[in-house]
Design an enzyme around this catalytic site. Sequence first.
Site, PDB file in Angstrom:
ATOM      1  N   GLY A 168      41.805  37.297  33.539  1.00 46.60           N
ATOM      2  CA  GLY A 168      42.035  38.498  34.105  1.00 46.60           C
ATOM      3  C   GLY A 168      40.775  39.364  34.363  1.00 46.60           C
ATOM      4  O   GLY A 168      40.821  40.584  34.554  1.00 46.60           O
ATOM      5  N   LEU A 169      39.705  38.850  33.981  1.00 47.71           N
ATOM      6  CA  LEU A 169      38.336  39.557  34.129  1.00 47.71           C
ATOM      7  C   LEU A 169      37.672  39.376  35.333  1.00 47.71           C
ATOM      8  O   LEU A 169      36.471  39.729  35.599  1.00 47.71           O
ATOM      9  CB  LEU A 169      37.536  39.235  32.887  1.00 47.71           C
TER      10      LEU A 169
ATOM     11  N   ALA B 124      36.137  35.713  41.237  1.00 44.03           N
ATOM     12  CA  ALA B 124      35.564  36.789  42.081  1.00 44.03           C
ATOM     13  C   ALA B 124      34.047  36.704  41.797  1.00 44.03           C
ATOM     14  O   ALA B 124      33.021  36.711  42.663  1.00 44.03           O
ATOM     15  CB  ALA B 124      35.952  38.257  42.074  1.00 44.03           C
ATOM     16  N   ALA B 125      33.644  36.873  40.396  1.00 45.86           N
ATOM     17  CA  ALA B 125      32.135  36.840  40.149  1.00 45.86           C
ATOM     18  C   ALA B 125      31.421  35.641  40.690  1.00 45.86           C
ATOM     19  O   ALA B 125      30.151  35.829  41.173  1.00 45.86           O
ATOM     20  CB  ALA B 125      31.788  36.981  38.641  1.00 45.86           C
TER      21      ALA B 125
ATOM     22  N   ASP C 165      38.977  42.454  42.916  1.00 39.84           N
ATOM     23  CA  ASP C 165      37.885  41.804  42.339  1.00 39.84           C
ATOM     24  C   ASP C 165      36.592  41.685  42.970  1.00 39.84           C
ATOM     25  O   ASP C 165      35.462  41.899  42.462  1.00 39.84           O
ATOM     26  CB  ASP C 165      38.430  40.527  41.652  1.00 39.84           C
TER      27      ASP C 165
HETATM   28  C1  MEV Z   1      45.438  40.887  38.821  1.00 36.56           C
HETATM   29  O1  MEV Z   1      44.189  40.774  38.309  1.00 36.56           O
HETATM   30  C2  MEV Z   1      45.746  41.937  39.459  1.00 36.56           C
HETATM   31  C3  MEV Z   1      47.330  42.300  40.023  1.00 36.56           C
HETATM   32  O2  MEV Z   1      47.310  43.768  40.282  1.00 36.56           O
HETATM   33  C4  MEV Z   1      47.195  41.496  41.228  1.00 36.56           C
HETATM   34  C5  MEV Z   1      46.346  41.969  42.238  1.00 36.56           C
HETATM   35  O3  MEV Z   1      46.021  43.203  42.541  1.00 36.56           O
HETATM   36  O4  MEV Z   1      45.904  41.131  43.107  1.00 36.56           O
HETATM   37  C6  MEV Z   1      48.210  41.807  39.068  1.00 36.56           C
END
Ligand code: MEV
Length: 304
Positions: A91-92, A96-97, A138
Amino acid sequence: MVTCSAPGKIYVFGEHAVVYGESAICCAIDIRTRVNAEPSESVEIESVLGKTGIDYDIHPYVSNVIERIREIVPIKGVSIKIDSDLPVGSGLGSSAAVTIATIQTLNYLFGCKLSLEDIANLGYEVERKVQGAASPTDTYVSTVGGVVMIPERRKLKLIECGIVIGDTKTFSSTKKLVANVAELRESYPEIIIPLLSTIGEMSHIGEEMVNKRDYTLVGNLMNVNHGLLDAIGVGSPELSLLVYAARKKGALGAKITGAGGGGCMVALIDVDGNRGVADAIIDSGGNAIITKATEHGVILESDI
Ligand code: MEV
């Protein structure tokens, strides 16, 4: 030989709600992925995952970037090395980086003349192709850095307090969690839609607090945002354990960051805060990373 790096990111507010057009506040963090490249006879991609040529399974992001850059300039071969401090799939914004750092490295190396906006857009296309669905958040934040209001793409003042990331070391599927929220929203629209719009509203109120550098109030709202993320079903016992451990040790606020279900939480701490929050996260079974916000999006590290 060219080396570029790009940062990961946290959500201060707004994950999941942003999928439904609500606002979110994202912040680039000083944990980076570096990509180094030089022209070569063939394509070689090297990372902790192994050494491959174009390989859509092992190195899907970099392979797709090369494919897209080849539509702009002819590239016979290139040797690429990836080195990342971002935990993968938590989730960081690690994918994308690597995508954004690779695009900018090849942009410099082969003179593609891509602007930052082109890089963010191309990065988004690559992520969408690899993942099936992706939000442009991201890739945009990794490109421009700083604290950004999404979808408005408005830059806020840099967050100047400390940031501690707690990694639960448990994996989760963003696709599955987004689908679960969609199902819940469809089953109970009169309950879930207002919760999502409250999260969006939090980003608007949070914007003023971030710009006033009032991190006590930002932290209070982050705690509320965590509760609402739990309410829409994206919490987990491991995440809450780390969140409550951080708060008990004096974090200004602590919440899930990203899709939830596992992955990481984030806590804000006083700028001269000690290791207490990080130690509490470790004592509760997580990995802790002490970091800070960064104004630097994708940057050229060296060109020799
Ligand atoms: C995931 O990092 C973030 C969410 O909002 C999905 C997204 O925005 O693509 C859950």
